[in-house]
Structure formats: structure tokens, C-alpha cells
Design an enzyme around this catalytic site. Structure first.
Site, PDB file in Angstrom:
ATOM      1  NE  ARG A   1      -7.174  -1.473  -1.887  1.00  0.00           N
ATOM      2  CZ  ARG A   1      -6.993  -2.525  -2.894  1.00  0.00           C
ATOM      3  NH1 ARG A   1      -7.031  -3.632  -2.971  1.00  0.00           N
ATOM      4  NH2 ARG A   1      -6.928  -1.915  -4.182  1.00  0.00           N
TER       5      ARG A   1
ATOM      6  N   GLY B   1     -10.873  -5.225  -0.508  1.00  0.00           N
ATOM      7  CA  GLY B   1     -10.261  -4.766  -1.919  1.00  0.00           C
ATOM      8  C   GLY B   1     -11.225  -3.687  -2.579  1.00  0.00           C
TER       9      GLY B   1
ATOM     10  CD  GLU C   1     -11.464 -11.028   7.867  1.00  0.00           C
ATOM     11  OE1 GLU C   1     -10.899 -10.547   6.680  1.00  0.00           O
ATOM     12  OE2 GLU C   1     -10.740 -10.827   8.798  1.00  0.00           O
TER      13      GLU C   1
ATOM     14  NE  ARG D   1      -3.926  -2.425   2.342  1.00  0.00           N
ATOM     15  CZ  ARG D   1      -4.634  -2.596   3.282  1.00  0.00           C
ATOM     16  NH1 ARG D   1      -5.184  -1.732   4.040  1.00  0.00           N
ATOM     17  NH2 ARG D   1      -5.455  -3.867   3.140  1.00  0.00           N
TER      18      ARG D   1
ATOM     19  CE  LYS E   1     -12.938  -7.449   8.848  1.00  0.00           C
ATOM     20  NZ  LYS E   1     -11.378  -7.059   9.033  1.00  0.00           N
TER      21      LYS E   1
END
Length: 637
Positions: free
Chosen positions: A579, A550, A464, A321, A506
Site C-alpha cells: 500500500r 496500513g 508473514e 484502493r 515478514k
């Protein structure tokens, strides 16, 4: 008071503790003798510690501490000032060498035969008979014991099964009302397990499984930790567990209370013995209070109008990132970025919890404030990423998650440090024949194991499920896979008796893949996501967190808004973005200290947009009693 007759040998332990000091034979001020000896080609000093605390004597001492009347078959004992007093010496000797590499111990080559003697005298017929693991089991002993039980008017039998499965030992185990075995519970074999001992039903029994790190009894289970191998042998510790479980069950306790008491007693026992009843009761009460707080924590995390900030990416993921925005990667830069996010003034009003990585969990937000202290003071609940990332499975080549080894110890430390929830991620790729049956099964089992371990230490688990957007597939395929995975995950959570009222899910929103020719619109994403969640997620789940997965920041907000338009839901729903928040901040900040205020302003804009989306959410009223086990605190007094 219950009368228990213990069958087994008494071993007198002689502890010789290795030490690096080199001295001649002496007696120290405490009266403990020590001797310089050669061991493995080197000179070492050994301390001599003697205690009658082996074999059946362990069970006797533990039961007496619990206030339960007990005695050993054919041994004249009494309790004086909390200590076992022997009128003769019935013991064999066992020499235990404690050293840096562990423990080495020597026992007599021949154990004393165990002879059955009919209970008589002032104690009368015992209510229970406990066969200790030190017992020498013969067919003659089993026959005589069986005959006694037939005519004893309700005497019950507890058996600490021998390691070697001899024919006589197997017969004895089948007779037991409570059976203690030192092995993992079978996965596919159904045991005849009941929560209440019924003597008139000899084919049912309560089975307690004991392993070096796990205890299970009926539907209950506990993880336990023993870091003092130099002080106690497995025989001693396991006998402590057996006697505690039996004592609590006899006193009317539940399997959960019995296992929790046994775990605490084993972890805190010393050479001098187990815990006193009052001390054990206080520890049990504190542990149960921690677990009772799970529902309170989930409600705080699912506060209406607030979401979760996930800054738990790996260093490698975050480096990508940073590179996207031409920011050099270093620990200093990473800390500057996280510090900028966490010190945003509006964070408290928009975020209920933050998921940290192991690296940034050590962050100092200010010169005098550690990140956990900083967040807690602002009413933001700190969480931790518990897994260690993905790796390829040995079977099938698909992915699963690392981190179960040593997890119980880590979770306990994280709770003590101040974390109140933890997250475990399982990721699934959609491709030809993927995800396969084995990958879904194994990942679901790992999620359930993680969730159970969390709740045993008082942490809220966040399980998750992330269906990766890589590849070329339509939105319908994502929906089908997510539904299949979630159904399997909740089956495994139920099998491990995870309390869903203290657990969060999640997961990804249902979307088309990145390379799909036809991309589902936000309205379709919202409808598909809610349809799958309503089908697969039990209504008493504490809440659902949606990840950005994403998506571009504006896309994530738009899709979240459409999900919320499909309320009401059976459970609270909010976002847990990473993100989608970080990229707008990185694009503005650019690694420049002069841009911190601007970066925080970008963060606030995206926070506000997603919090606004939550205002559409409505939760269906939940009628009826919640399906949650209510655990009472057992009074050992």
C-alpha cells in the site's frame, strides 16, 4: 549387498480397466484381451492386465531394483532381465476394476496362512527380515520369528504394521528395528526415535509414518502425490515406499534421503515396477539440488539496498484502493495498474523480488512477455501469495488462514512455472483476550506447515505475521503481542525442522493502533521494532521483511528509516511494501493512460526514499558454523 528375507503373501493382480468403447470380446495387437461387460446397469469394456506385483512381490522387485539381494520366504524366485521369475505359482488372485469413480478391487475371502520356515541353504542367515503388510500374523509366527532373532547373530527386523491392531500384530511391531505405520505421527506423544539402528537397544526404533499425502521418518518428512489411482492400489504403492525406505537405510542413507527416494519411486512407479537405481539416484540428486538453492535465493532477495514489491492483494482489497481514488474496478484496470508498476525502468535497481497474486501471476506485461519471464529476464525474483485469505476459526471466533488443502501440489506447479518464493500471511487482532492461545497456536502451526511444504519443493517460504493496527491500544501492547506470536511461530518452525537459512520473516513494525490516543513517534517505533525482532527472531534467520501495514507512505518510510538507525542486526532487514507504494501511484495515475509516466515517476520517488533508508542498515558478522543440515546425495550404485 545385503540379504533380506521378505515374509508375506504374493498376490497376482488382474487389472480390469473400464473403458467407454463398446466392442465384443477381442484380443488387441499387444495381446491384451478385453471384454464387454455389464457394470452398474450399463455395458462397459474391460481390459485385462496381469502382473505379479502385489503383496511381498512389490518389496522384492523394489529391493532388487536398488541392487539389494532379497527373497520371499517359502517362494522360489529369481530375477531374469530385471523381471521376477517364479518356478511355481504361489499367488492368490486380486481383481482390480479401474473406473472413473476410482478403483474397486476384490480379494480372496481367506488369505493363505503365513508359515515360518527357517532360512537355510546358500543364502544363509539374512541381515534383515521384512514383514510385509500382506502377512497373516499369528502368535505362532511371532513366537517363531522372535526365537530366530534371538539366535541369529544380528538379524534386524522391519515391520510394515497391519491396519488392524491385533495382539499378535502389536507384539510384532514392538520387536521391530524399523516400524512402518499407516497413520499420522502423534502430536503430543514422544516416540523413541533414533537416526541409527542399534540392535543392542531393542526399545528404540526408527518409525516411518505413511499417509496418502505425507511421509515422515525421524526428523525428516516429505509430501508426495499420487494421481494414478487407476494403476496402482494403496497396497502396491505403500509397499513401494516401505521397500525403498528400507533399501536406502540399509545402504547407509539418511532418513531424508530414504524418504525422498521413496516419494520419487512411488510417484514414478508403474504397473511394471519401480525406478531403476540409476534413474532414482538422478531424480534424488536433482531434488536435493533444488533444495540446496534455498540459501542462494534468500541471499538474492536480501540484496543490500533493495526491497520487495508486494502486489499480491486480493481483488476485493484492491477494489477498495481503486474506489478511494474514484477509479472504476475491472480486471482491465487492475492489469493496467500492475503493468505500469512492473514496467517502471528503475524497478530492477531497487527491487529484488515481487510477490504476485494468482490473478496477476497470469499477467502479460507486454504482448510477448508473461510476467514471470519479464521479471526473471530483469533479475527480479518472482514470488507468489500461497494462502487463500482469512476466515473465522471454529473455536474462539478469531482468524486463521485458508489454503493448506492441496498446497503441496500447488507449490510444486508454481516452482515448475518459475516462482522461487512463496508467502503465507497470518493476521492477529488485538482486543480483549485477543489474540488467544488457540489462535496463536493454530496460526503458528499453519505457518510452519506452509514453510516446510515450500522447502520440500525448492521454494523459499516467506512467513508473514501481521498484528493489525485496528483498535485502541498503545505501542507497548503491539510489542507484547508481536513478541508472543513470533516466539510461538519459531517454536513451530523448529519443530517442523524448517531450515531458517532458507526462510524469510515478514512482519509489521511495532506501532500504536490507529485509534490510540497517544501515537508512538518514529524513533519509538524503530527502537521497539528492533528490540522485539532481536529477542524473538533466531540469528540464523535468512532475513526480515518489514511490511507497511496500513501506514501512510511517508510514515512508512520514516519508520523504516528509524528501524535502520538501530542497526547492526543479526540478519539482513529490508522492506516488503504494498500500500505504501501503490497509493501514491494510484493518486497520480487516476486510471488515465495519459498519466502512466507520471505514475511511474511517483513510484520511483517512493522507491528511492525507502532504498535510501536501507543504507543505514548493518548486519552483525555471524561467527561459527551455521546450524543447517547438510544433505549428501546418496550413491545407490
Amino acid at each position: 549387498m545385503s540379504k533380506i528375507l521378505i515374509i508375506g503373501n504374493v498376490l497376482k493382480d488382474v487389472y480390469l480397466k473400464l473403458d467407454e468403447r463398446q466392442n465384443d470380446f477381442e484380443t488387441d495387437e499387444a495381446g491384451i484381451s478385453w471384454l464387454e461387460l455389464g457394470f452398474n446397469g450399463a455395458a462397459h469394456t474391460f481390459y485385462r492386465r496381469t502382473s505379479v506385483f502385489g503383496g511381498a512381490a512389490v518389496s522384492l522387485a523394489v529391493l532388487n531394483e536398488l541392487g539389494i539381494e532379497a527373497g520371499i520366504l517359502n517362494a522360489k524366485t529369481e530375477m531374469k532381465a530385471g523381471e521376477i521369475s517364479w518356478s511355481d505359482d504361489p499367488a492368490d488372485y486380486r481383481y482390480i476394476f479401474s473406473h472413473k469413480g476410482g478403483i474397486t478391487y476384490f480379494v480372496p475371502s481367506e488369505r493363505k496362512a503365513t508359515e515360518w520356515i527357517m532360512p537355510a541353504g546358500k543364502n544363509g542367515t539374512p541381515e534383515w527380515i521384512l514383514v510385509d503388510r500382506s502377512t497373516v500374523i499369528s502368535n505362532k509366527l511371532v513366537d517363531e520369528l522372535n526365537n530366530f532373532l534371538k539366535f541369529s547373530h544380528g538379524t534386524k527386523l522391519a515391520v510394515h504394521a497391519e491396519k488392524k491392531n491385533t495382539p499378535a500384530g502389536k507384539r510384532l511391531a514392538e520387536m521391530a528395528d524399523i516400524l512402518f505405520v499407516e497413520e499420522e505421527p502423534p502430536v503430543h506423544v514422544e516416540e523413541k526415535i533414533v537416526d541409527v539402528i542399534e540392535v543392542d537397544k531393542p526399545n528404540t526404533q526408527l518409525v516411518c509414518h505413511i499417509t496418502p499425502r505425507k511421509l515422515s521418518l525421524g526428523d525428516a518428512e516429505e509430501s508426495w502425490i499420487l494421481d494414478r489411482a487407476d494403476m496402482m492400489t494403496h497396497l502396491t504403492v505403500y509397499s513401494t515406499i516401505v521397500a525403498t525406505v528400507l533399501g536406502i537405510i540399509i545402504a547407509g542413507g539418511t532418513p531424508t534421503e530414504a524418504l525422498l527416494s521413496a516419494k520419487l519411486n512411488a510417484e514414478n512407479a508403474t504397473l511394471e515396477g519401480g525406478l531403476k537405481a540409476d534413474a532414482l539416484r538422478d531424480l534424488v540428486k536433482k531434488e536435493l539440488e533444488k533444495r540446496a538453492n534455498l540459501k542462494l535465493i534468500t541471499r538474492s532477495l536480501m540484496t543490500s539496498g533493495k526491497g520487495i514489491l508486494a502486489i499480491d492483494e486480493s481483488e476485493r482489497s484492491f477494489a477498495k484502493r481503486l474506489a478511494k481514488f474514484k477509479i472504476p474496478d475491472s480486471r482491465k484496470k487492475r492489469e493496467e495498474f500492475y503493468r505500469m508498476m512492473l514496467t517502471t525502468p528503475e524497478l530492477k535497481g531497487s527491487i529484488s523480488g515481487v510477490i504476485l497474486s494468482e490473478e496477476n501471476s497470469k499477467l502479460r506485461v507486454t504482448a510477448n512477455k508473461h510476467v514471470l519471464e519479464y521479471l526473471t529476464e530483469r533479475g527480479v525474483i518472482p514470488g507468489i501469495k500461497a494462502d487463500q485469505g482469512l476466515t473465522e476459526m471454529k473455536v474462539g471466533g478469531e482468524m486463521h488462514t485458508l489454503g493448506l488443502d492441496g498446497l503441496a501440489e500447488k507449490l510444486r506447479k508454481w516452482y515448475d512455472h518459475g516462482f522461487r518464493f512463496a508467502k503465507w500471511r497470518a493476521a492477529f487482532e488485538i482486543a480483549e483476550n485477543k489474540p488467544g492461545y488457540f489462535a496463536v497456536e493454530e496460526n503458528a502451526k499453519e505457518l510452519a506447515s506452509f514453510a516446510k511444504e515450500c522447502q520440500l519443493v525448492g521454494l523459499v517460504p516467506v512467513v508473514e505475521v501481521d498484528i493489525l493496527a485496528d483498535g485502541d491500544y498503545p505501542v507497548e501492547k503491539n510489542a507484547e503481542v508481536l513478541d508472543r506470536v513470533l516466539v510461538n511461530v519459531f517454536e513451530k518452525l523448529e519443530q517442523r525442522h524448517v531450515n531458517l537459512a532458507g526462510c524469510l520473516l515478514k512482519c509489521n513494525m511495532v506501532r500504536s493502533s490507529k485509534d490510540a490516543e497517544v501515537q508512538a513517534g518514529a524513533e519509538q517505533v524503530g527502537m521497539a521494532t528492533v528490540a522485539i525482532l532481536k529477542h524473538a527472531v533466531p540469528r540464523y534467520m535468512a532475513g526480515v521483511l518489514l511490511l507497511s501495514g496500513g501506514q501512510a507512505p511517508k510514515e512508512a518510510t520514516k519508520n523504516l528509516t528509524e528501524v535502520m538507525h538501530n542497526s547492526p542486526f543479526p540478519w539482513p532487514v529490508t522492506f516488503a511494501f504494498s500500500r505504501a507504494f501503490e497509493e501514491p501511484v494510484l493518486a497520480t495515475w487516476k486510471g488515465n493512460a495519459d498519466n502512466v509516466k507520471a505514475g511511474q515517476a511517483a513510484f520511483v520517488r517512493h522507491l528511492a526514499a525507502n532504498c535510501d533508508a536501507l543504507h543505514y542498515s548493518k548486519v552483525e558478522p555471524r561467527g561459527g558454523a551455521m546450524n543447517v543440515n547438510q544433505i549428501s546425495v546418496l550413491d545407490l550404485g
